[in-house]
Design a protein around this motif. Structure first.
Motif, short mmCIF file in Angstrom:
data_model
loop_
_atom_site.label_atom_id
_atom_site.label_comp_id
_atom_site.label_asym_id
_atom_site.label_seq_id
_atom_site.Cartn_x
_atom_site.Cartn_y
_atom_site.Cartn_z
N GLY A 1 72.17 37.73 37.44
CA GLY A 1 73.40 37.09 37.04
C GLY A 1 74.39 36.08 38.31
O GLY A 1 75.25 35.48 37.45
N LEU B 1 80.33 46.54 27.03
CA LEU B 1 80.15 45.21 27.14
C LEU B 1 78.17 45.03 26.95
O LEU B 1 77.86 43.34 26.37
CB LEU B 1 80.46 44.52 28.31
N LEU B 2 77.92 45.77 27.70
CA LEU B 2 76.19 45.33 27.63
C LEU B 2 75.91 45.96 26.14
O LEU B 2 74.34 46.49 26.63
CB LEU B 2 75.83 46.30 29.13
N LEU C 1 72.06 50.86 32.72
CA LEU C 1 72.58 50.27 34.16
C LEU C 1 73.20 51.48 34.40
O LEU C 1 72.94 52.40 34.57
CB LEU C 1 74.11 50.77 33.47
N LEU D 1 68.35 41.51 35.72
CA LEU D 1 69.79 40.83 34.82
C LEU D 1 69.98 40.25 36.06
O LEU D 1 70.65 41.31 36.74
CB LEU D 1 70.12 40.93 33.50
N HIS E 1 66.89 45.35 31.12
CA HIS E 1 67.28 44.75 30.10
C HIS E 1 65.36 44.80 29.76
O HIS E 1 64.93 43.76 30.93
CB HIS E 1 67.62 43.40 29.43
N ASP F 1 68.00 48.81 27.25
CA ASP F 1 69.75 48.67 28.26
C ASP F 1 69.61 49.74 28.82
O ASP F 1 70.25 50.94 28.71
CB ASP F 1 70.93 47.98 27.29
N CYS G 1 81.93 48.39 31.59
CA CYS G 1 80.36 47.85 31.63
C CYS G 1 79.60 48.31 30.50
O CYS G 1 78.67 47.38 29.67
CB CYS G 1 80.08 48.53 32.48
N ALA G 2 79.57 49.35 29.87
CA ALA G 2 79.15 49.90 28.60
C ALA G 2 78.95 49.38 27.17
O ALA G 2 78.52 48.99 26.72
CB ALA G 2 78.62 51.12 28.82
N VAL H 1 72.38 45.02 35.93
CA VAL H 1 71.29 46.14 35.59
C VAL H 1 70.42 45.64 34.86
O VAL H 1 69.36 44.74 35.22
CB VAL H 1 71.92 44.63 33.53
N THR I 1 75.09 49.79 26.14
CA THR I 1 73.90 50.52 27.06
C THR I 1 73.37 51.69 26.39
O THR I 1 74.17 52.16 25.93
CB THR I 1 74.84 50.55 28.55
#
Length: 340
Positions: free
Chosen positions: A166, A273-274, A145, A164, A159, A143, A270-271, A157, A276
């Motif tokens: 989005g 949530l994802l 970013l 992704l 993956h 993962d 962002c980190a 992003v 990363t």
């Protein structure tokens, strides 16, 4: 149609200041690149410039390999274009590009008509991230970013090696408002993160601080040039601010601290949530290196749980410019004449 061994794919990375184009073969190897200052007079002029860049690449390839290549022969199989702004990628339309004169402009159809080849369109940062995931600093991570900081600011992003998407508006973190920031943005709003975290934002902050604090930048770029000189020889750039920081200039150091922390503060959400694993910072401003990356890391460590911040890697992109070109070419190779 040309033999598969002769087939080539072109990737174009359109920036608010410069545009790069590159050609890859059927194996994905980069064969040649060209770079020009972006045509910003209107959409049709930009399309003509992009078409000429593609033809220049084909000419270079012909000279190197001895193939009689042109778009008409079929050697050019597809073109991928990465461009900043809000897009309708499925239709190949640029809805709004803050730093370019494009509004609801059918770029893919116009360019495809000139070249006689399929053209796919996507956000420039997604194409850049695709390149970094394939052959750059994001390769091998589950993962990632990828953030580009240049004329503008955006993120994408990756993956398990795949983008992704989005949606057409995904990744435009440059147009998230920052509390206390009132600078006007090219998107029509004010207070956007991009007005701070971008090449122009760095210069803007430096000029603001120079009103109150002494700086070597004031000697290099005086408001009132010396007698006999009507104006400074050129305008200040983000590279000048970086050079001043290297000399220990307090204003330049403060600008990069503010810029990095503003970016890191947004990236923390962002980190979280994802989840990363790595953040890759690219684009022209990434040449500032640790001057930018260190305050980004500090902001992240202050805002993320230690279990996350301790394993999160923040690094500069492998490619400054080429990742966008490579990613766009690989996307053209993968998608061909198909819509996304």
């Amino acid at each position: 149609m040309a033999d598969e061994a002769e087939s080539v794919f072109v990737g174009i990375d359109v920036g608010g200041t410069n545009t790069g184009a590159g050609m890859v073969d059927a194996e994905g190897r980069l064969l040649a690149t060209v770079k020009k200052r972006t045509e910003t007079s209107d959409g049709d002029a930009l399309v003509r410039q992009l078409a000429e860049m593609v033809r220049e690449l084909l000419t270079i390839r012909s000279a190197k390999a001895g193939f009689p290549s042109s778009p008409e022969t079929g050697a050019l199989r597809a073109v991928g274009v990465g461009i900043p702004g809000f897009l309708d990628a499925r239709r190949g339309v640029v809805r709004h590009a803050a730093n370019l004169p494009l509004r609801d402009f059918p770029l893919a159809d116009r360019l495809g008509a000139l070249l006689g080849a399929p053209v796919i369109l996507d956000n420039d940062v997604r194409m850049y991230a695709y390149g970094e995931a394939a052959v750059g600093a994001a390769a091998g991570y589950d993962d990632a970013l990828v953030v580009t900081v240049g004329t503008g600011l955006a993120a994408a992003v990756v993956h398990h090696g795949r983008l992704l998407t989005g949606g057409d508006l995904a990744g435009e973190i440059g147009h998230v408002k920052v509390d206390g920031n009132e600078y006007a943005c090219g998107c029509g709003m004010s207070g956007c993160l991009e007005t701070l975290v971008s090449a122009g934002g760095i210069v803007r902050q430096a000029k603001e601080l120079m009103r109150w604090k002494p700086s070597v930048l004031g000697e290099w770029f005086p408001e009132r040039p010396k007698a006999g000189r009507l104006q400074a020889e050129r305008s200040m750039t983000a590279e000048d601010v970086a050079r001043a920081a290297d000399l220990g200039d307090a204003v330049a150091a403060e600008v990069f601290e503010q810029t990095g922390r503003a970016l890191g503060s947004t990236l923390a959400a962002c980190a979280a949530l994802l989840g990363t694993d790595v953040m890759v910072i690219g684009g022209g401003v990434s040449r500032a290196g640790e001057r930018l990356l260190s305050p980004v890391r500090r902001a992240l460590s202050e805002r993320l749980h230690p279990l996350h911040s301790e394993r999160l890697k923040v690094t500069a992109a492998r490619w400054t410019d080429e990742a966008g070109v490579i990613g766009s070419a690989l996307a053209a190779k993968e998608r061909g004449g198909h819509t996304v």
